[in-house]
Write a protein that holds these residues in place. Structure first.
Motif, mmCIF file in Angstrom:
data_model
loop_
_atom_site.group_PDB
_atom_site.id
_atom_site.type_symbol
_atom_site.label_atom_id
_atom_site.label_comp_id
_atom_site.label_asym_id
_atom_site.label_seq_id
_atom_site.Cartn_x
_atom_site.Cartn_y
_atom_site.Cartn_z
ATOM 1 N N PHE A 158 59.092 36.838 74.380
ATOM 2 C CA PHE A 158 58.851 37.192 75.753
ATOM 3 C C PHE A 158 57.214 36.873 76.301
ATOM 4 O O PHE A 158 56.198 37.546 76.092
ATOM 5 N N GLY A 159 57.103 35.461 75.092
ATOM 6 C CA GLY A 159 55.495 34.984 75.522
ATOM 7 C C GLY A 159 54.691 35.208 74.389
ATOM 8 O O GLY A 159 53.468 34.763 74.888
ATOM 9 N N LEU A 160 54.892 36.034 73.181
ATOM 10 C CA LEU A 160 54.405 36.498 72.529
ATOM 11 C C LEU A 160 54.664 35.810 70.674
ATOM 12 O O LEU A 160 54.286 35.437 70.655
ATOM 13 N N THR A 161 52.697 34.644 70.633
ATOM 14 C CA THR A 161 52.680 33.787 69.423
ATOM 15 C C THR A 161 52.144 34.866 68.459
ATOM 16 O O THR A 161 51.192 35.265 68.302
ATOM 17 N N GLY A 162 53.352 35.007 67.979
ATOM 18 C CA GLY A 162 53.232 35.588 65.778
ATOM 19 C C GLY A 162 53.140 35.333 64.855
ATOM 20 O O GLY A 162 53.364 33.754 65.017
ATOM 21 N N ARG A 163 52.091 35.280 63.818
ATOM 22 C CA ARG A 163 52.429 34.383 62.426
ATOM 23 C C ARG A 163 52.993 35.219 61.063
ATOM 24 O O ARG A 163 53.162 36.682 61.988
ATOM 25 N N ILE A 164 53.424 34.478 60.414
ATOM 26 C CA ILE A 164 53.395 34.932 58.827
ATOM 27 C C ILE A 164 53.157 34.584 57.756
ATOM 28 O O ILE A 164 52.398 33.589 58.271
ATOM 29 N N ASN A 165 52.503 36.051 57.395
ATOM 30 C CA ASN A 165 52.108 36.108 56.255
ATOM 31 C C ASN A 165 52.590 36.964 54.819
ATOM 32 O O ASN A 165 53.526 37.587 55.307
ATOM 33 N N VAL A 166 51.866 36.269 53.290
ATOM 34 C CA VAL A 166 53.548 36.535 52.520
ATOM 35 C C VAL A 166 52.502 37.823 51.695
ATOM 36 O O VAL A 166 51.561 37.439 52.152
ATOM 37 N N ARG A 167 52.708 39.217 52.228
ATOM 38 C CA ARG A 167 51.800 39.820 51.477
ATOM 39 C C ARG A 167 52.931 40.956 49.497
ATOM 40 O O ARG A 167 54.054 41.630 50.051
ATOM 41 N N LYS A 168 52.966 41.020 48.717
ATOM 42 C CA LYS A 168 53.219 40.665 47.836
ATOM 43 C C LYS A 168 55.145 40.083 47.685
ATOM 44 O O LYS A 168 55.231 38.996 48.137
ATOM 45 N N ASN A 169 55.675 41.229 47.851
ATOM 46 C CA ASN A 169 57.035 40.867 47.983
ATOM 47 C C ASN A 169 56.955 40.962 49.586
ATOM 48 O O ASN A 169 59.049 41.011 49.743
ATOM 49 N N ASN A 170 56.849 40.949 50.022
ATOM 50 C CA ASN A 170 57.141 40.983 52.036
ATOM 51 C C ASN A 170 56.527 40.647 52.404
ATOM 52 O O ASN A 170 55.689 39.451 52.751
ATOM 53 N N TYR A 171 57.723 39.473 53.799
ATOM 54 C CA TYR A 171 56.942 39.144 54.831
ATOM 55 C C TYR A 171 56.829 39.261 56.146
ATOM 56 O O TYR A 171 57.765 40.690 56.488
ATOM 57 N N VAL A 172 54.880 39.234 56.508
ATOM 58 C CA VAL A 172 54.576 40.553 57.922
ATOM 59 C C VAL A 172 54.229 39.156 58.953
ATOM 60 O O VAL A 172 54.106 38.436 58.712
ATOM 61 N N TYR A 174 53.410 39.256 62.011
ATOM 62 C CA TYR A 174 51.608 39.677 62.875
ATOM 63 C C TYR A 174 51.227 39.160 64.044
ATOM 64 O O TYR A 174 52.119 37.900 64.114
ATOM 65 N N LEU A 175 50.335 40.384 65.169
ATOM 66 C CA LEU A 175 49.725 39.946 66.352
ATOM 67 C C LEU A 175 48.448 39.904 66.440
ATOM 68 O O LEU A 175 48.215 41.156 65.687
ATOM 69 N N LYS A 176 47.391 39.187 66.806
ATOM 70 C CA LYS A 176 45.981 39.503 66.922
ATOM 71 C C LYS A 176 45.698 39.530 68.069
ATOM 72 O O LYS A 176 46.869 39.069 68.997
ATOM 73 N N LYS A 177 44.469 39.905 68.082
ATOM 74 C CA LYS A 177 44.084 40.098 70.220
ATOM 75 C C LYS A 177 45.074 40.565 71.163
ATOM 76 O O LYS A 177 45.849 41.740 70.498
ATOM 77 N N GLY A 178 43.668 41.593 71.317
ATOM 78 C CA GLY A 178 44.298 42.625 72.120
ATOM 79 C C GLY A 178 44.901 42.886 73.608
ATOM 80 O O GLY A 178 45.939 43.504 73.360
ATOM 81 N N GLY A 179 45.139 40.925 73.738
ATOM 82 C CA GLY A 179 46.297 41.233 74.929
ATOM 83 C C GLY A 179 47.819 41.172 74.086
ATOM 84 O O GLY A 179 48.285 41.625 74.878
ATOM 85 N N ALA A 180 47.723 40.379 72.989
ATOM 86 C CA ALA A 180 48.737 40.439 72.789
ATOM 87 C C ALA A 180 49.836 41.199 72.221
ATOM 88 O O ALA A 180 50.958 42.080 72.320
ATOM 89 N N VAL A 181 48.618 42.349 71.185
ATOM 90 C CA VAL A 181 49.171 43.596 71.019
ATOM 91 C C VAL A 181 49.589 44.151 72.006
ATOM 92 O O VAL A 181 50.471 45.254 71.922
ATOM 93 N N SER A 182 48.678 44.393 72.985
ATOM 94 C CA SER A 182 49.105 45.579 74.674
ATOM 95 C C SER A 182 50.354 45.483 75.188
ATOM 96 O O SER A 182 51.221 45.560 75.157
ATOM 97 N N ASP A 183 50.785 43.377 74.815
ATOM 98 C CA ASP A 183 51.939 42.935 75.660
ATOM 99 C C ASP A 183 53.178 43.579 75.080
ATOM 100 O O ASP A 183 53.782 44.021 75.627
ATOM 101 N N CYS A 184 53.090 43.602 73.236
ATOM 102 C CA CYS A 184 53.509 44.327 72.652
ATOM 103 C C CYS A 184 53.906 45.393 73.168
ATOM 104 O O CYS A 184 55.466 46.088 72.627
ATOM 105 N N LEU A 185 52.675 45.918 72.251
ATOM 106 C CA LEU A 185 53.471 48.145 72.555
ATOM 107 C C LEU A 185 53.752 48.156 74.488
ATOM 108 O O LEU A 185 54.880 48.783 74.445
#
Length: 308
Positions: A158-172, A174-185
């Motif tokens: 859908f044209g959204l560039t996300g990233r993966i972050n390791v947090r404890k035992n989980n893979y997160v 995530y999207l940053k910036k207001g435009g990407a968050v708006s498009d995902c919603l």
């Protein structure tokens, strides 16, 4: 988002599959394992019931438990139909041979509408969004690296560039910036939350712009005041050492105006001159007065040094 209703049967199954992958747990019982969907949100629990009825033709069993560790908060547990093997395969948690799938089953996300429904279900099960500036943030929490990679691929479609972050035992994911968050919603169908999110963004942007303009104007005003006071001190030094009457006519007139109007701008001083002169001309004459004041100050220092 819990009130959004998909129209196609394939989208209903994909949304329930995303919800089950995010919030589903396999619970072992004496009569055999069963799949449960856990959530603390009553709206999500009601939607899970509707989705289970639409996908399996029968309504699952909803159990309400009170969690001791979290101050007695309610936990809604939806028990899906008893045919554990068929349920797991339908929701893409296992393949046709009963082997667990680490990623997303491709049959569930073939169409764009199904991909949006899967993301919506997953977000309802284990998603989170923050609209606080400057760190706009939306994330999907997974326990599988392969699943995180598949979610990243769905967002990229859908044209959204996300990233993966390791947090404890989980893979997160995530999207940053207001435009990407708006498009995902928007693509997940959260129209009400999107409007509220955009209103907050616009309000913050306006406040930040106003603050920047006010700070800039204040800084410029401070510089103007400091420069005017410095020129006033220099003119008073000239007046005390040699007298303003010994200055050239144009400098004498400007010095008198500066002393009598210390708050005036260069443009205003130029308009007071007879005849009126430009702002650059006033600036040039003030630099000449500053040079005279520096010369007089240096001469005073030299005389003071000789007397010592």
């Amino acid at each position: 988002m819990a009130r959004v209703t998909a129209e196609r049967p394939c989208c209903l199954r994909s949304e329930l599959a995303g919800l089950a992958r995010a919030a589903g747990q396999v619970v072992k019982q004496p009569e055999g394992p069963r799949l449960e969907i856990h959530t603390e949100n009553p709206a999500v629990a009601r939607k899970a019931l509707r989705l289970a009825r639409a996908v399996f033709g029968v309504q699952g069993t909803l159990i309400v438990r009170h969690q001791r560790r979290l101050r007695g908060r309610r936990l809604f547990c939806l028990v899906l139909p008893e045919d554990f093997t068929a349920t797991m395969a339908t929701l893409g948690l296992t393949d046709c041979f009963g082997h667990p799938l680490a990623g997303i089953r491709r049959a569930l996300v073939q169409r764009a509408c199904c991909r949006r429904a899967y993301l919506r279900g997953f977000f309802l099960g284990r998603g989170w969004v923050s609209g606080k500036a400057p760190s706009y943030h939306l994330e999907f929490v997974t326990s599988s690296k392969a699943l995180a990679a598949d979610l990243l691929q769905l967002l990229a479609g859908f044209g959204l560039t996300g990233r993966i972050n390791v947090r404890k035992n989980n893979y997160v994911v995530y999207l940053k910036k207001g435009g990407a968050v708006s498009d995902c919603l928007r693509l997940m169908g959260a129209s009400g939350a999107l409007l509220d999110f955009e209103n907050q963004r616009v309000l913050r942007d306006v406040k930040n712009r106003v603050n920047r303009l006010v700070n800039c104007d204040t800084a410029n005003l401070n510089k103007t005041v400091e420069a005017a006071l410095q020129r006033k001190d220099e003119i008073e030094l000239i007046s005390a050492r040699i007298g303003l009457e010994n200055l050239p006519r144009e400098l004498k007139e400007l010095a008198a105006l500066r002393l009598s109007h210390p708050e005036a701008t260069l443009r205003e001083l130029g308009e007071m001159m007879r005849p009126p002169v430009s702002k650059s001309c006033i600036n040039h004459r003030l630099r000449r007065l500053s040079a005279i004041a520096r010369r007089l100050a240096q001469e005073a220092e030299q005389v003071r040094g000789q007397n010592l």
